[in-house]
Design a protein around this motif. Structure first.
Motif, mmCIF file in Angstrom:
data_model
loop_
_atom_site.group_PDB
_atom_site.id
_atom_site.type_symbol
_atom_site.label_atom_id
_atom_site.label_comp_id
_atom_site.label_asym_id
_atom_site.label_seq_id
_atom_site.Cartn_x
_atom_site.Cartn_y
_atom_site.Cartn_z
ATOM 1 N N PHE A 20 58.903 -47.576 68.181
ATOM 2 C CA PHE A 20 59.165 -47.045 69.509
ATOM 3 C C PHE A 20 60.622 -47.185 69.912
ATOM 4 C CE2 PHE A 20 54.649 -47.337 69.416
ATOM 5 C CZ PHE A 20 54.192 -46.345 70.256
ATOM 6 N N HIS A 21 61.395 -47.933 69.138
ATOM 7 C CA HIS A 21 62.826 -48.009 69.393
ATOM 8 C C HIS A 21 63.549 -46.778 68.869
ATOM 9 C CE1 HIS A 21 63.200 -51.986 71.129
ATOM 10 N NE2 HIS A 21 62.450 -52.503 70.180
ATOM 11 N N TYR A 22 62.909 -46.024 67.990
ATOM 12 C CA TYR A 22 63.560 -44.883 67.353
ATOM 13 C C TYR A 22 63.336 -43.610 68.172
ATOM 14 C CZ TYR A 22 64.117 -47.894 63.278
ATOM 15 O OH TYR A 22 64.467 -48.915 62.435
ATOM 16 N N ILE A 23 64.438 -42.982 68.543
ATOM 17 C CA ILE A 23 64.356 -41.739 69.312
ATOM 18 C C ILE A 23 63.653 -40.661 68.505
ATOM 19 C CG2 ILE A 23 65.738 -39.851 70.285
ATOM 20 C CD1 ILE A 23 67.781 -41.944 71.157
ATOM 21 N N THR A 24 63.893 -40.625 67.201
ATOM 22 C CA THR A 24 63.276 -39.591 66.365
ATOM 23 C C THR A 24 61.756 -39.707 66.371
ATOM 24 O OG1 THR A 24 63.690 -41.069 64.483
ATOM 25 C CG2 THR A 24 65.242 -39.258 64.825
ATOM 26 N N PHE A 25 61.249 -40.924 66.309
ATOM 27 C CA PHE A 25 59.794 -41.137 66.326
ATOM 28 C C PHE A 25 59.208 -40.702 67.664
ATOM 29 C CE2 PHE A 25 56.237 -43.930 67.541
ATOM 30 C CZ PHE A 25 55.324 -43.586 66.551
ATOM 31 N N ARG A 26 59.861 -41.133 68.750
ATOM 32 C CA ARG A 26 59.333 -40.782 70.078
ATOM 33 C C ARG A 26 59.477 -39.294 70.366
ATOM 34 N NH1 ARG A 26 62.270 -42.894 73.817
ATOM 35 N NH2 ARG A 26 63.827 -44.012 72.573
ATOM 36 N N SER A 27 60.510 -38.665 69.808
ATOM 37 C CA SER A 27 60.669 -37.220 69.985
ATOM 38 C C SER A 27 59.538 -36.465 69.297
ATOM 39 C CB SER A 27 62.024 -36.762 69.422
ATOM 40 O OG SER A 27 63.098 -37.323 70.148
ATOM 41 N N GLY A 28 59.208 -36.892 68.083
ATOM 42 C CA GLY A 28 58.095 -36.270 67.381
ATOM 43 C C GLY A 28 56.790 -36.441 68.137
ATOM 44 N N GLY A 238 73.676 -42.458 76.075
ATOM 45 C CA GLY A 238 72.465 -42.253 76.857
ATOM 46 C C GLY A 238 71.841 -40.884 76.707
ATOM 47 N N THR A 239 72.603 -39.913 76.220
ATOM 48 C CA THR A 239 72.052 -38.561 76.109
ATOM 49 C C THR A 239 71.076 -38.414 74.952
ATOM 50 O OG1 THR A 239 74.013 -37.886 74.847
ATOM 51 C CG2 THR A 239 74.003 -37.407 77.216
ATOM 52 N N GLY A 240 71.026 -39.399 74.067
ATOM 53 C CA GLY A 240 70.061 -39.337 72.970
ATOM 54 C C GLY A 240 68.628 -39.225 73.474
ATOM 55 N N GLU A 241 68.353 -39.837 74.640
ATOM 56 C CA GLU A 241 66.995 -39.767 75.203
ATOM 57 C C GLU A 241 66.590 -38.349 75.592
ATOM 58 O OE1 GLU A 241 64.408 -41.912 75.614
ATOM 59 O OE2 GLU A 241 65.572 -43.285 74.373
ATOM 60 N N LEU A 242 67.569 -37.481 75.786
ATOM 61 C CA LEU A 242 67.241 -36.097 76.111
ATOM 62 C C LEU A 242 66.617 -35.371 74.915
ATOM 63 C CD1 LEU A 242 70.320 -35.033 78.266
ATOM 64 C CD2 LEU A 242 68.025 -35.665 79.032
ATOM 65 N N SER A 243 66.747 -35.963 73.719
ATOM 66 C CA SER A 243 66.041 -35.415 72.556
ATOM 67 C C SER A 243 64.535 -35.472 72.784
ATOM 68 C CB SER A 243 66.397 -36.201 71.290
ATOM 69 O OG SER A 243 67.760 -36.065 70.976
ATOM 70 N N VAL A 244 64.081 -36.536 73.424
ATOM 71 C CA VAL A 244 62.651 -36.671 73.729
ATOM 72 C C VAL A 244 62.227 -35.571 74.694
ATOM 73 C CG1 VAL A 244 60.874 -38.205 74.637
ATOM 74 C CG2 VAL A 244 62.798 -39.160 73.346
ATOM 75 N N PHE A 245 63.042 -35.338 75.707
ATOM 76 C CA PHE A 245 62.751 -34.285 76.676
ATOM 77 C C PHE A 245 62.721 -32.915 75.995
ATOM 78 C CE2 PHE A 245 64.275 -30.983 79.559
ATOM 79 C CZ PHE A 245 63.421 -31.113 80.646
ATOM 80 N N CYS A 246 63.727 -32.636 75.171
ATOM 81 C CA CYS A 246 63.786 -31.339 74.477
ATOM 82 C C CYS A 246 62.615 -31.177 73.511
ATOM 83 C CB CYS A 246 65.108 -31.208 73.723
ATOM 84 S SG CYS A 246 66.550 -31.001 74.793
ATOM 85 N N ALA A 247 62.230 -32.249 72.840
ATOM 86 C CA ALA A 247 61.081 -32.180 71.926
ATOM 87 C C ALA A 247 59.795 -31.896 72.701
ATOM 88 C CB ALA A 247 60.954 -33.486 71.151
#
Length: 363
Positions: A20-28, A238-247
């Protein structure tokens, strides 16, 4: 929510919860969750819309004649389904202490509310006149201006009030106090650009998905200082979290496309088109890639320009440049079938998306 609950546990206990620390995992997970919510709620949601909207979306009398015959009775406000899936998934999988996430979601929600009011008035009055143009633009510009200030406040000091250019290394244009105005034009402009494009079954949602896919990657790279330095991008913490939003937007869009594919069971309406355009514009501002959005979302730009050119030239000369605007209606008037227009516009969007990705490598 899941990030806040499980990431704290992962810090002290490790194990699989460290994922859950990984943005890629949470984005998926966000993409899959949004798709699941859309698919599960889709049928009953559309059935409820049909019960409420007995006559469906009012069809513009000046539009292509075929629309009156083929699209009459189709319910609108399907964008609500997309927004429910988008916000549910983002709230579950994003880091809710991140200011960028809340800024982008707030802008998206306000644009969605404006679109909802517009759709509601059209349905209640049984015509294509919703919220007045001036009132609608005033709210959009106000929300975009405030959103621009908000996003600007979250950026590093050296990047505030500046515009970055694709293809050019280390070039920043300082706008000073005018930057929020630039952000306002970007966000409100793309909100309305997606709205103009939403005129055929499936036409707008696929380019939105493509743009969201590109900006999911851009957000991740810009938010990661290692990748940003390697690719010579401007690092915005901080913008890395927007990957979750875009996903989540990708998943919600795919779920909506299932029901919006020709022939559409539901239209997204202004509720969806304004919100999704505002979402893309705000993500672009947050990641300092506003000009890249003009490339990736070039289809939306061209559709908007076709309307501006048509109105301007008609007022000056009384003649039309296009058979009908926006541009997709011009091709309808020329005799192209709807599926051909939609698929060809999708192909153009894919090419533009690849061009946008190329800017990351060519810097």
């Amino acid at each position: 929510m899941f990030y806040d609950l499980i990431a704290a546990h992962a810090t002290s206990h490790g194990g699989i919860s460290n994922l859950f620390h990984y943005i890629t995992f949470r984005s998926g997970c966000a993409c899959v969750t949004a798709l699941f919510v859309s698919m599960v709620l889709g049928k009953p949601f559309i059935a409820q819309l049909k019960r409420i909207q007995r006559e469906g979306q009012p069809i513009r009398a000046l539009g292509p004649e075929r629309h009156i015959l083929e699209k009459a009775g189709t319910p609108t406000m399907g964008g609500l389904l997309t927004l429910i899936a988008l916000f549910t998934s983002t709230l579950l999988w994003a880091d809710l202490t991140n200011g960028f996430v809340w800024a982008v979601m707030t802008i998206t929600a306000i644009f969605g509310a404006v679109g909802f009011a517009d759709d509601y008035l059209k349905l209640s009055r049984r015509n294509t006149k919703g919220v007045s143009g001036r009132a609608r633009l005033a709210i959009e510009f106000a929300a975009s201006l405030i959103g621009g200030y908000w996003l600007e406040s979250l950026m590093p000091a050296d990047l505030r009030n500046t515009v970055a250019f694709p293809f050019v290394k280390d070039l920043l244009l300082p706008l000073g106090f005018a930057f929020p105005l630039f952000a306002m034009v970007t966000i409100a402009g793309f909100g309305n650009a997606v709205n103009f494009t939403d005129g055929l079954d499936g036409l707008a949602i696929v380019p939105v998905i493509i743009a969201a896919l590109v900006f999911a990657l851009i957000s991740y790279l810009v938010g990661n200082h290692v990748f940003a330095d390697y690719l010579q991008l401007h690092h915005v913490p901080g913008t890395g979290e927007l990957s979750v939003f875009c996903a989540a937007l990708i998943g919600a869009g795919l779920g909506f496309l299932w029901f919006n594919a020709p022939p559409a069971e539901v239209f997204m309406g202004d509720t969806g088109s304004l919100a999704l355009g505002g979402a893309l514009g705000s993500v672009a501002v947050a990641t300092k890639h506003e000009l890249v959005l003009c490339i990736v979302g070039g289809l939306f730009v061209v559709e908007t320009l076709s309307v501006i050119i048509q109105v301007f030239w008609f007022k000056r000369t009384g003649r039309r440049v296009f058979l009908m605007a926006p541009l997709h209606h011009h091709f309808e008037k020329k005799g192209w079938k709807e599926p051909k227009i939609v698929v060809r516009f999708w192909i153009v969007s894919i090419i533009l998306g690849l061009c946008g990705l190329a800017t990351l490598k060519l810097r």
